[in-house]
Design an enzyme around this catalytic site. Sequence first.
Site, PDB file in Angstrom:
ATOM      1  N   ARG A   1       0.833  -1.210   0.000  1.00 42.28           N
ATOM      2  CA  ARG A   1       0.000   0.000   0.000  1.00 42.28           C
ATOM      3  C   ARG A   1       0.874   1.269   0.000  1.00 42.28           C
ATOM      4  O   ARG A   1       1.040   1.903  -1.039  1.00 42.28           O
ATOM      5  CB  ARG A   1      -0.947  -0.014   1.228  1.00 42.28           C
ATOM      6  N   ASP A   2       1.461   1.610   1.111  1.00 42.39           N
ATOM      7  CA  ASP A   2       2.249   2.848   1.170  1.00 42.39           C
ATOM      8  C   ASP A   2       3.438   2.735   0.215  1.00 42.39           C
ATOM      9  O   ASP A   2       3.848   3.725  -0.406  1.00 42.39           O
ATOM     10  CB  ASP A   2       2.736   3.080   2.611  1.00 42.39           C
TER      11      ASP A   2
ATOM     12  N   HIS B   1       8.690   7.518   7.826  1.00 40.65           N
ATOM     13  CA  HIS B   1       9.321   7.530   6.508  1.00 40.65           C
ATOM     14  C   HIS B   1      10.778   7.910   6.737  1.00 40.65           C
ATOM     15  O   HIS B   1      11.131   8.448   7.787  1.00 40.65           O
ATOM     16  CB  HIS B   1       8.583   8.503   5.583  1.00 40.65           C
TER      17      HIS B   1
ATOM     18  N   CYS C   1       4.418   9.343  -0.483  1.00 39.76           N
ATOM     19  CA  CYS C   1       3.005   9.701  -0.506  1.00 39.76           C
ATOM     20  C   CYS C   1       2.781  10.686  -1.638  1.00 39.76           C
ATOM     21  O   CYS C   1       3.488  11.689  -1.748  1.00 39.76           O
ATOM     22  CB  CYS C   1       2.583  10.333   0.820  1.00 39.76           C
TER      23      CYS C   1
ATOM     24  N   ASN D   1       8.687   4.401   3.326  1.00 33.68           N
ATOM     25  CA  ASN D   1       8.715   3.998   4.731  1.00 33.68           C
ATOM     26  C   ASN D   1      10.110   3.437   5.020  1.00 33.68           C
ATOM     27  O   ASN D   1      10.792   2.953   4.128  1.00 33.68           O
ATOM     28  CB  ASN D   1       7.718   2.858   4.986  1.00 33.68           C
TER      29      ASN D   1
ATOM     30  N   HIS E   1       5.118   5.217  12.579  1.00 35.08           N
ATOM     31  CA  HIS E   1       5.096   5.076  11.109  1.00 35.08           C
ATOM     32  C   HIS E   1       6.085   6.107  10.569  1.00 35.08           C
ATOM     33  O   HIS E   1       5.729   7.253  10.322  1.00 35.08           O
ATOM     34  CB  HIS E   1       3.659   5.328  10.626  1.00 35.08           C
TER      35      HIS E   1
HETATM   36  P1  HMG Z   1     -13.068  14.458  -3.041  1.00 35.21           P
HETATM   37  O1  HMG Z   1     -12.723  14.800  -4.444  1.00 35.21           O
HETATM   38  O2  HMG Z   1     -13.091  15.555  -2.057  1.00 35.21           O
HETATM   39  O3  HMG Z   1     -14.444  13.723  -2.849  1.00 35.21           O
HETATM   40  O4  HMG Z   1     -12.074  13.316  -2.572  1.00 35.21           O
HETATM   41  P2  HMG Z   1     -15.623  13.265  -3.729  1.00 35.21           P
HETATM   42  O5  HMG Z   1     -16.542  12.588  -2.798  1.00 35.21           O
HETATM   43  O6  HMG Z   1     -16.088  14.431  -4.537  1.00 35.21           O
HETATM   44  O7  HMG Z   1     -15.022  12.161  -4.721  1.00 35.21           O
HETATM   45  C1  HMG Z   1     -14.241  12.453  -5.873  1.00 35.21           C
HETATM   46  C2  HMG Z   1     -14.372  11.306  -6.860  1.00 35.21           C
HETATM   47  O8  HMG Z   1     -13.857  10.108  -6.276  1.00 35.21           O
HETATM   48  C3  HMG Z   1     -15.822  10.998  -7.213  1.00 35.21           C
HETATM   49  O9  HMG Z   1     -15.804  10.473  -8.537  1.00 35.21           O
HETATM   50  C4  HMG Z   1     -16.196   9.903  -6.252  1.00 35.21           C
HETATM   51  O10 HMG Z   1     -17.211   9.086  -6.740  1.00 35.21           O
HETATM   52  C5  HMG Z   1     -14.904   9.143  -6.134  1.00 35.21           C
HETATM   53  P3  HMG Z   1     -16.427  11.322  -9.750  1.00 35.21           P
HETATM   54  O11 HMG Z   1     -17.825  11.596  -9.378  1.00 35.21           O
HETATM   55  O12 HMG Z   1     -15.581  12.577  -9.838  1.00 35.21           O
HETATM   56  O13 HMG Z   1     -16.252  10.416 -10.911  1.00 35.21           O
HETATM   57  N1  HMG Z   1     -14.722   8.486  -4.836  1.00 35.21           N
HETATM   58  C6  HMG Z   1     -14.281   7.222  -4.675  1.00 35.21           C
HETATM   59  N2  HMG Z   1     -13.951   6.279  -5.560  1.00 35.21           N
HETATM   60  C7  HMG Z   1     -13.569   5.086  -5.060  1.00 35.21           C
HETATM   61  N3  HMG Z   1     -13.454   4.824  -3.730  1.00 35.21           N
HETATM   62  C8  HMG Z   1     -13.787   5.759  -2.832  1.00 35.21           C
HETATM   63  C9  HMG Z   1     -14.217   7.017  -3.288  1.00 35.21           C
HETATM   64  N4  HMG Z   1     -14.606   8.143  -2.655  1.00 35.21           N
HETATM   65  C10 HMG Z   1     -14.904   9.032  -3.611  1.00 35.21           C
HETATM   66  N5  HMG Z   1     -13.670   5.480  -1.521  1.00 35.21           N
HETATM   67  C11 HMG Z   1     -11.271  11.550  -1.141  1.00 35.21           C
HETATM   68  C12 HMG Z   1     -12.035  12.859  -1.223  1.00 35.21           C
HETATM   69  C13 HMG Z   1     -10.998  11.232   0.299  1.00 35.21           C
HETATM   70  C14 HMG Z   1     -12.104  10.444  -1.788  1.00 35.21           C
HETATM   71  C15 HMG Z   1      -9.935  11.722  -1.937  1.00 35.21           C
HETATM   72  O14 HMG Z   1      -9.314  12.863  -1.470  1.00 35.21           O
HETATM   73  C16 HMG Z   1      -9.026  10.548  -1.799  1.00 35.21           C
HETATM   74  O15 HMG Z   1      -9.311   9.450  -2.282  1.00 35.21           O
HETATM   75  N6  HMG Z   1      -7.854  10.744  -1.119  1.00 35.21           N
HETATM   76  C17 HMG Z   1      -6.966   9.655  -0.836  1.00 35.21           C
HETATM   77  C18 HMG Z   1      -5.576  10.136  -0.858  1.00 35.21           C
HETATM   78  C19 HMG Z   1      -4.653   9.002  -0.523  1.00 35.21           C
HETATM   79  O16 HMG Z   1      -4.964   7.831  -0.703  1.00 35.21           O
HETATM   80  N7  HMG Z   1      -3.434   9.378  -0.042  1.00 35.21           N
HETATM   81  C20 HMG Z   1      -2.442   8.416   0.296  1.00 35.21           C
HETATM   82  C21 HMG Z   1      -2.785   7.609   1.509  1.00 35.21           C
HETATM   83  S1  HMG Z   1      -2.514   8.472   3.046  1.00 35.21           S
HETATM   84  C22 HMG Z   1      -0.835   8.266   3.366  1.00 35.21           C
HETATM   85  O17 HMG Z   1      -0.105   7.764   2.540  1.00 35.21           O
HETATM   86  C23 HMG Z   1      -0.316   8.634   4.733  1.00 35.21           C
HETATM   87  C24 HMG Z   1      -0.082   7.416   5.633  1.00 35.21           C
HETATM   88  O18 HMG Z   1       0.818   6.500   5.029  1.00 35.21           O
HETATM   89  C25 HMG Z   1       0.489   7.867   6.996  1.00 35.21           C
HETATM   90  C26 HMG Z   1       1.674   8.822   6.862  1.00 35.21           C
HETATM   91  O19 HMG Z   1       2.675   8.470   6.235  1.00 35.21           O
HETATM   92  O20 HMG Z   1       1.544   9.913   7.404  1.00 35.21           O
HETATM   93  C27 HMG Z   1      -1.387   6.656   5.911  1.00 35.21           C
HETATM   94 MG    MG Z   2       2.950   6.735   5.058  1.00 34.24          MG
END
Ligand code: HMG
Ligand code: MG
Length: 285
Positions: A13-14, A207, A238, A247, A205
């Site tokens: 994932r990450d 990086h 990320c 990580n 966690h």
């Molecule tokens: P948004 O644009 O504000 O929300 O995104 P929305 O509800 O308007 O959705 C946008 C589009 O995505 C729409 O499609 C939805 O249907 C679709 P459209 O109508 O434009 O065709 N959608 C989805 N599709 C599939 N699965 C879903 C989903 N939800 C909406 N669940 C949202 C808000 C949260 C969805 C977006 O910002 C997003 O997906 N962000 C994720 C970002 C991400 O994954 N980042 C990396 C992970 S976090 C990380 O790495 C940190 C961590 O490792 C810890 C650390 O290191 O600190 C965990």
């Molecule tokens: Mg991370």
Amino acid sequence: MSDSVTLFEMGPRDGLQNEKAQIATADKIRLTDLLSEAGFAKIEVTSFVSPKWVPQMADAAEVLAGITRRPGTSYAALTPNLRGFEAALAAKADEVAIFASASEGFSRANINCSIAESLERFAPVAEAARAAGVPMRGYVSCVTDCPYDGSVPPAEVARVARALVTLGCYEVSLGDTIGAATPETTQAMLAAVISEIPPDRLAGHFHDTGGRALDNIEVSLSHGLRVFDSAIAGLGGCPYAPGARGNVATEAVVARLSGLGYETGLDIAALDRAAEFARSLRSAE
Ligand code: HMG
Ligand code: MG
């Protein structure tokens, strides 16, 4: 205090989420299977996020459907909203994770809402996870430094971590998203968080952008943390944290822990095989 440490493997994932070239679903499955063979109790396999935001994770359901599930391993997925949770449940994720930030800038960049809005959005996810009996983990990103807002006050990290526990997270993983934490900032952050949440409900966690991840893990161990997130071969970054490296590498954590007298229960030869395969997936930088 316990001399056993659990590593939560983040590679699929990450580790892979930020790879520019689309990785074949079969290769993600193979990586996860090789990690299962190494004996991890926890592997974060994928994310049910918007494919517009993170195209690499668009095959989340196919990956979970294709892996060979080792008894004793919990296969986890990120779920930013109810839609993601429902898809993760249908794909039989063993546990899910919600992810918040301690800084407003990263919250906006990563999940397109404020911290307060994200906590509101997580409430129905928590409710659904409870109803389905699916364990839920929480992340707090940017626990010391934010790529947009700079230094992050430890009290903010404690506040968001507390909110995630209140929502029902069994554990909160403290994310040094951009790998800028030092032993000093880690220590100050942990002191604030542990005043709210006992260390046996926290994970580190880190990086490794600044090369201090192993030192920060040592500081965390001295504060009683016994769960750390790491990625095989140090895969990752990320997409919404520019410049952030992967990580901390699982193999490096295992070696440091073993030197300090901690057991991880992992099969080193199987880890080496997984690391070799993971390196073959990484695009040239
Ligand atoms: P948004 O644009 O504000 O929300 O995104 P929305 O509800 O308007 O959705 C946008 C589009 O995505 C729409 O499609 C939805 O249907 C679709 P459209 O109508 O434009 O065709 N959608 C989805 N599709 C599939 N699965 C879903 C989903 N939800 C909406 N669940 C949202 C808000 C949260 C969805 C977006 O910002 C997003 O997906 N962000 C994720 C970002 C991400 O994954 N980042 C990396 C992970 S976090 C990380 O790495 C940190 C961590 O490792 C810890 C650390 O290191 O600190 C965990
Ligand atoms: Mg991370």
